[in-house]
Design a protein around this motif. Structure first.
Motif: not given
Length: 191
Positions: A165-181
């Motif tokens: 879900l993070w890789a597809n820009g849906r959710v943050p992953l721990g300290e990694l923000p939601v992916r916008t790119d």
């Protein structure tokens, strides 16, 4: 990934969607701007495009128009998802070894198209569920397979579903923000 993965993921997503056909599929998916019906129709479009693109080879085929009607009854959209996945699985299973198909981000082999299809189905079924107010949990086994194939840069020490879900820009992953790119930056699948 292969044809079996495509059909198994489609069966899992279809079973979930079939269980919510009485919900309001006109509901908008938060953050996506599409209705649940439009989201499922988009997945079906992708599967049909992937089938055509892989079968047609590495040069873009511009003579075909694909369009699944989002205003179809939800049960019909679920059946369309199953049918489109079956078509793609058949193409994936029968193209000659080493065959490649055109994709806007680069040519991909059959395994790459299978992975992209599984990604579309898992993530957008999750999206449709959010629009319908019902949680869909993509199977971790398939999330891990998609990540390994399409997102080699993704962290491997986290929950594969959250990471997908993070890789597809849906959710943050721990300290990694939601992916916008979230556009894939590796080599084209299968290269």
């Amino acid at each position: 990934m292969d044809a079996k993965d495509v059909t198994e993921v489609a069966a899992h997503c279809s079973a979930f969607l079939d269980g919510v056909v009485e919900a309001d599929w006109a509901a908008v998916v938060p953050g996506l701007g599409w209705s649940a019906a439009g989201t499922v129709a988009h997945v079906c479009d992708c599967l049909l495009w992937y089938s055509t693109d892989l079968a047609a080879g590495p040069v873009e085929l511009r003579s075909v128009e694909v369009g699944v009607r989002a205003d179809s009854p939800p049960a019909d959209l679920v059946r369309t998802l199953e049918a489109a996945a079956s078509v793609l699985a058949s193409v994936v299973a029968t193209v000659p070894e080493g065959a490649r198909g055109w994709h806007p981000w680069g040519v991909a082999d059959a395994a790459g198209f299978a992975a992209m299809a599984c990604d579309e189905m898992l993530v957008h079924t999750h999206d449709a569920g959010r629009g319908l107010g019902v949680a869909f949990e993509p199977p971790a086994e398939y999330a891990a397979k998609v990540l390994a194939r399409l997102f080699p840069e993704a962290p491997t020490d986290r929950d594969p579903v959250e990471t997908l879900l993070w890789a597809n820009g849906r959710v943050p992953l721990g300290e990694l923000p939601v992916r916008t790119d979230w556009r894939w930056h590796g080599a084209p699948p299968g290269s």
